[in-house]
Scaffold this active site. Structure first.
Site, PDB file in Angstrom:
ATOM      1  N   SER A   9       0.856  -1.191   0.000  1.00 13.05           N
ATOM      2  CA  SER A   9       0.000   0.000   0.000  1.00 13.05           C
ATOM      3  C   SER A   9       0.887   1.234   0.000  1.00 13.05           C
ATOM      4  O   SER A   9       1.703   1.421   0.904  1.00 13.05           O
ATOM      5  CB  SER A   9      -0.893   0.007   1.245  1.00 13.05           C
ATOM      6  OG  SER A   9      -1.271   1.339   1.540  1.00 13.05           O
ATOM      7  N   HIS A  33      -1.510  -1.382  -4.105  1.00 13.03           N
ATOM      8  CA  HIS A  33      -2.739  -1.055  -3.369  1.00 13.03           C
ATOM      9  C   HIS A  33      -2.782   0.455  -3.118  1.00 13.03           C
ATOM     10  O   HIS A  33      -1.873   1.019  -2.517  1.00 13.03           O
ATOM     11  CB  HIS A  33      -2.694  -1.843  -2.056  1.00 13.03           C
ATOM     12  CG  HIS A  33      -3.888  -1.719  -1.170  1.00 13.03           C
ATOM     13  ND1 HIS A  33      -4.951  -2.597  -1.205  1.00 13.03           N
ATOM     14  CD2 HIS A  33      -4.168  -0.839  -0.180  1.00 13.03           C
ATOM     15  CE1 HIS A  33      -5.833  -2.271  -0.277  1.00 13.03           C
ATOM     16  NE2 HIS A  33      -5.391  -1.200   0.367  1.00 13.03           N
ATOM     17  N   ASP A  35      -4.840   3.393  -1.341  1.00 14.09           N
ATOM     18  CA  ASP A  35      -5.854   3.683  -0.327  1.00 14.09           C
ATOM     19  C   ASP A  35      -6.493   5.039  -0.612  1.00 14.09           C
ATOM     20  O   ASP A  35      -5.853   6.078  -0.481  1.00 14.09           O
ATOM     21  CB  ASP A  35      -5.211   3.691   1.064  1.00 14.09           C
ATOM     22  CG  ASP A  35      -4.950   2.279   1.553  1.00 14.09           C
ATOM     23  OD1 ASP A  35      -5.886   1.454   1.500  1.00 14.09           O
ATOM     24  OD2 ASP A  35      -3.817   1.991   1.984  1.00 14.09           O
ATOM     25  N   MET A  37      -9.251   7.801   0.330  1.00 17.74           N
ATOM     26  CA  MET A  37     -10.039   8.230   1.493  1.00 17.74           C
ATOM     27  C   MET A  37     -10.705   9.571   1.197  1.00 17.74           C
ATOM     28  O   MET A  37     -10.083  10.453   0.606  1.00 17.74           O
ATOM     29  CB  MET A  37      -9.126   8.352   2.708  1.00 17.74           C
ATOM     30  CG  MET A  37      -8.250   7.132   2.926  1.00 17.74           C
ATOM     31  SD  MET A  37      -7.455   7.161   4.535  1.00 17.74           S
ATOM     32  CE  MET A  37      -6.264   5.825   4.333  1.00 17.74           C
ATOM     33  N   HIS A  64      -8.570   0.854  -3.074  1.00 17.92           N
ATOM     34  CA  HIS A  64      -9.331   0.523  -1.861  1.00 17.92           C
ATOM     35  C   HIS A  64     -10.130   1.773  -1.510  1.00 17.92           C
ATOM     36  O   HIS A  64      -9.596   2.720  -0.931  1.00 17.92           O
ATOM     37  CB  HIS A  64      -8.345   0.124  -0.749  1.00 17.92           C
ATOM     38  CG  HIS A  64      -9.006  -0.194   0.554  1.00 17.92           C
ATOM     39  ND1 HIS A  64      -8.287  -0.416   1.705  1.00 17.92           N
ATOM     40  CD2 HIS A  64     -10.314  -0.352   0.891  1.00 17.92           C
ATOM     41  CE1 HIS A  64      -9.123  -0.687   2.706  1.00 17.92           C
ATOM     42  NE2 HIS A  64     -10.354  -0.642   2.234  1.00 17.92           N
ATOM     43  N   MET A  66     -12.175   3.809   0.496  1.00 20.09           N
ATOM     44  CA  MET A  66     -12.723   4.079   1.827  1.00 20.09           C
ATOM     45  C   MET A  66     -13.508   5.385   1.718  1.00 20.09           C
ATOM     46  O   MET A  66     -13.103   6.433   2.225  1.00 20.09           O
ATOM     47  CB  MET A  66     -11.581   4.163   2.845  1.00 20.09           C
ATOM     48  CG  MET A  66     -10.986   2.788   3.153  1.00 20.09           C
ATOM     49  SD  MET A  66      -9.393   2.888   3.970  1.00 20.09           S
ATOM     50  CE  MET A  66      -8.328   3.045   2.559  1.00 20.09           C
ATOM     51  N   MET A 136     -10.541  -6.215   6.951  1.00 20.51           N
ATOM     52  CA  MET A 136      -9.733  -5.195   7.628  1.00 20.51           C
ATOM     53  C   MET A 136      -9.331  -5.713   9.007  1.00 20.51           C
ATOM     54  O   MET A 136     -10.165  -6.186   9.777  1.00 20.51           O
ATOM     55  CB  MET A 136     -10.523  -3.891   7.795  1.00 20.51           C
ATOM     56  CG  MET A 136     -10.846  -3.129   6.518  1.00 20.51           C
ATOM     57  SD  MET A 136      -9.418  -2.709   5.501  1.00 20.51           S
ATOM     58  CE  MET A 136      -8.443  -1.694   6.611  1.00 20.51           C
ATOM     59  N   GLY A 141      -8.311   3.957   7.907  1.00 23.03           N
ATOM     60  CA  GLY A 141      -8.032   5.392   8.025  1.00 23.03           C
ATOM     61  C   GLY A 141      -6.549   5.713   8.063  1.00 23.03           C
ATOM     62  O   GLY A 141      -6.111   6.677   7.455  1.00 23.03           O
ATOM     63  N   GLY A 144       0.050   1.981   9.961  1.00 22.88           N
ATOM     64  CA  GLY A 144       0.845   1.863  11.179  1.00 22.88           C
ATOM     65  C   GLY A 144       0.068   1.491  12.434  1.00 22.88           C
ATOM     66  O   GLY A 144       0.558   1.676  13.548  1.00 22.88           O
ATOM     67  N   ASP A 170      -5.869  -6.529   5.495  1.00 18.14           N
ATOM     68  CA  ASP A 170      -5.304  -5.180   5.390  1.00 18.14           C
ATOM     69  C   ASP A 170      -5.234  -4.554   6.780  1.00 18.14           C
ATOM     70  O   ASP A 170      -6.262  -4.349   7.418  1.00 18.14           O
ATOM     71  CB  ASP A 170      -6.213  -4.356   4.456  1.00 18.14           C
ATOM     72  CG  ASP A 170      -5.638  -2.995   4.128  1.00 18.14           C
ATOM     73  OD1 ASP A 170      -4.545  -2.658   4.611  1.00 18.14           O
ATOM     74  OD2 ASP A 170      -6.305  -2.255   3.368  1.00 18.14           O
ATOM     75  N   GLY A 171      -4.002  -4.263   7.203  1.00 17.80           N
ATOM     76  CA  GLY A 171      -3.805  -3.549   8.471  1.00 17.80           C
ATOM     77  C   GLY A 171      -2.902  -4.306   9.425  1.00 17.80           C
ATOM     78  O   GLY A 171      -3.185  -5.448   9.794  1.00 17.80           O
ATOM     79  N   GLY A 172      -1.785  -3.680   9.776  1.00 19.27           N
ATOM     80  CA  GLY A 172      -0.898  -4.266  10.787  1.00 19.27           C
ATOM     81  C   GLY A 172      -0.172  -5.525  10.337  1.00 19.27           C
ATOM     82  O   GLY A 172       0.239  -6.332  11.164  1.00 19.27           O
ATOM     83  N   SER A 193       3.166   0.200   6.127  1.00 12.58           N
ATOM     84  CA  SER A 193       4.321   0.644   6.927  1.00 12.58           C
ATOM     85  C   SER A 193       5.430  -0.394   7.002  1.00 12.58           C
ATOM     86  O   SER A 193       6.611  -0.042   6.990  1.00 12.58           O
ATOM     87  CB  SER A 193       3.869   1.062   8.327  1.00 12.58           C
ATOM     88  OG  SER A 193       3.039   0.100   8.901  1.00 12.58           O
TER      89      SER A 193
HETATM   90  C1  DX5 Z   1      -5.868   1.400   6.394  1.00  8.06           C
HETATM   91  C2  DX5 Z   1      -5.526   1.144   4.943  1.00  8.06           C
HETATM   92  C3  DX5 Z   1      -4.395   0.196   4.844  1.00  8.06           C
HETATM   93  C4  DX5 Z   1      -3.179   0.757   5.487  1.00  8.06           C
HETATM   94  C5  DX5 Z   1      -2.322  -0.367   5.987  1.00  8.06           C
HETATM   95  O1  DX5 Z   1      -6.834   2.316   6.497  1.00  8.06           O
HETATM   96  O2  DX5 Z   1      -6.606   0.582   4.258  1.00  8.06           O
HETATM   97  O3  DX5 Z   1      -4.155  -0.228   3.516  1.00  8.06           O
HETATM   98  O4  DX5 Z   1      -2.455   1.570   4.658  1.00  8.06           O
HETATM   99  O5  DX5 Z   1      -1.258   0.180   6.677  1.00  8.06           O
HETATM  100  P1  DX5 Z   1      -0.298  -0.752   7.572  1.00  8.06           P
HETATM  101  O6  DX5 Z   1       0.183  -1.848   6.686  1.00  8.06           O
HETATM  102  O7  DX5 Z   1       0.774   0.177   8.002  1.00  8.06           O
HETATM  103  O8  DX5 Z   1      -1.150  -1.239   8.696  1.00  8.06           O
HETATM  104 ZN    ZN Z   2      -6.087  -0.456   2.235  1.00  9.12          ZN
END
Ligand code: DX5
Ligand code: ZN
Length: 221
Positions: A9, A33, A35, A37, A64, A66, A136, A141, A144, A170-172, A193
Site C-alpha cells: 500500500s 494497493h 488507499d 479516502m 481501496h 474508503m 480489515m 483510516g 501503522g 489489510d492492516g498491521g 508501513s
Molecule cells: C488502512 C488502509 C491500509 C493501510 C495499511 O486504512 O486501508 O491499507 O495503509 O497500513 P499498515 O500496513 O501500516 O497497517
Molecule cells: Zn487499504
C-alpha cells in the site's frame, strides 16, 4: 488455496517520489494497493484521481475505496484513472449490488471490504460475484496501526465457505502477523508501513514473501 499475493500500500510511501518507490519494489510485489479516502467514511483524504493517473507501474493497480457511496462517480473515476480492481466497503453504501454491477460493467475486478466490527454474514450473499474479500484487521483510516487478532475467525470461516476466492487482509501486517492470517486461510497481504517505513523496502518485502512461502509449504504438508 489460491496463489499468495503481496499488495504494497503506497499510503506509507514517500508521496513526493511515488513512482520511484513503486519502481524499487515492483518486481517483488503482485499488486499496487491505493488507499483512497474521502474525509467522510474515514477522516483523511488521500490519492485523488490526478495522483493515480500519474502512477507508473506494470503491476495491476487496486483502489481501496474508503469512501461513502462509491457508486457515485468514485468507481468510474478510479477505473478510468487506471485501476483494474476496485474494493468497496460494505459499510459505505446501501447499493452494493449496483456498485458491483458497475465495477464489472467497466471491466474491473470487484472486491468488498469489511471493517473489524462488521460481520462476515453481511457480505455472504455477494460472494459469487466477487473476486476478493478484504478483511480489515485495523479500523480503516491510517497506516501503522496494531493488528486486531479477533478478525482471524472471519478468515477461517470464509475459507471454509469458499476455497477459491481471494481473501485479503489489510492492516498491521508484518512478518509475525502474516503467518497468523495465511495459516487461517488468507492469500492476499496488504502492507504499507512494514514495507515503506523499513530502511530497505526491497528487503522488507522479500522477507514477507519468505515467511509467506514457509507458511504455504506448511499448509501443503
Ligand atoms: C488502512 C488502509 C491500509 C493501510 C495499511 O486504512 O486501508 O491499507 O495503509 O497500513 P499498515 O500496513 O501500516 O497497517
Ligand atoms: Zn487499504
Amino acid at each position: 488455496m489460491p496463489q499468495i499475493k503481496i499488495a504494497p500500500s503506497i499510503l506509507s510511501a514517500n508521496k513526493k517520489a511515488l513512482n520511484e518507490e513503486i519502481r524499487r519494489i515492483e518486481s517483488y510485489a503482485d499488486i499496487i494497493h491505493v488507499d483512497v479516502m474521502d474525509g467522510k467514511f474515514v477522516e483523511p483524504i488521500t490519492f485523488p484521481i490526478e495522483d493515480v493517473r500519474k502512477l507508473k507501474t506494470r503491476l495491476p493497480l487496486e483502489a481501496h475505496l474508503m469512501v461513502d457511496e462509491p457508486e457515485n462517480k468514485w468507481i468510474e473515476d478510479y477505473i478510468d484513472s487506471g485501476c483494474s480492481s476496485i474494493i468497496i466497503h460494505q459499510e459505505a453504501t446501501k447499493n452494493i449490488d449496483d456498485a458491483i454491477a458497475l465495477i464489472k460493467k467497466k471491466g474491473a475486478k470487484a472486491a468488498i471490504s469489511i471493517k473489524p466490527a462488521t460481520s462476515l454474514k453481511t457480505i455472504l450473499q455477494y460472494l459469487k460475484k466477487l473476486d476478493m474479500v478484504l478483511i480489515m484487521s485495523v479500523n480503516p483510516g491510517y497506516a501503522g496501526q496494531r493488528f486486531m487478532p479477533e478478525i482471524i475467525q472471519k478468515i477461517k470461516e470464509l475459507r471454509k465457505i469458499d476455497n477459491n476466492i481471494d481473501i485479503g487482509v489489510d492492516g498491521g501486517m508484518n512478518v509475525d502477523t502474516v503467518k497468523e492470517v495465511v495459516m487461517a486461510g488468507a492469500n492476499v497481504v496488504v502492507a504499507a508501513s512494514t514495507i515503506f517505513n523499513a530502511k530497505d523496502s526491497v528487503k522488507a518485502i522479500m522477507e514477507l514473501r519468505r515467511v509467506l512461502m514457509e507458511c504455504v509449504n506448511k499448509i501443503k504438508v
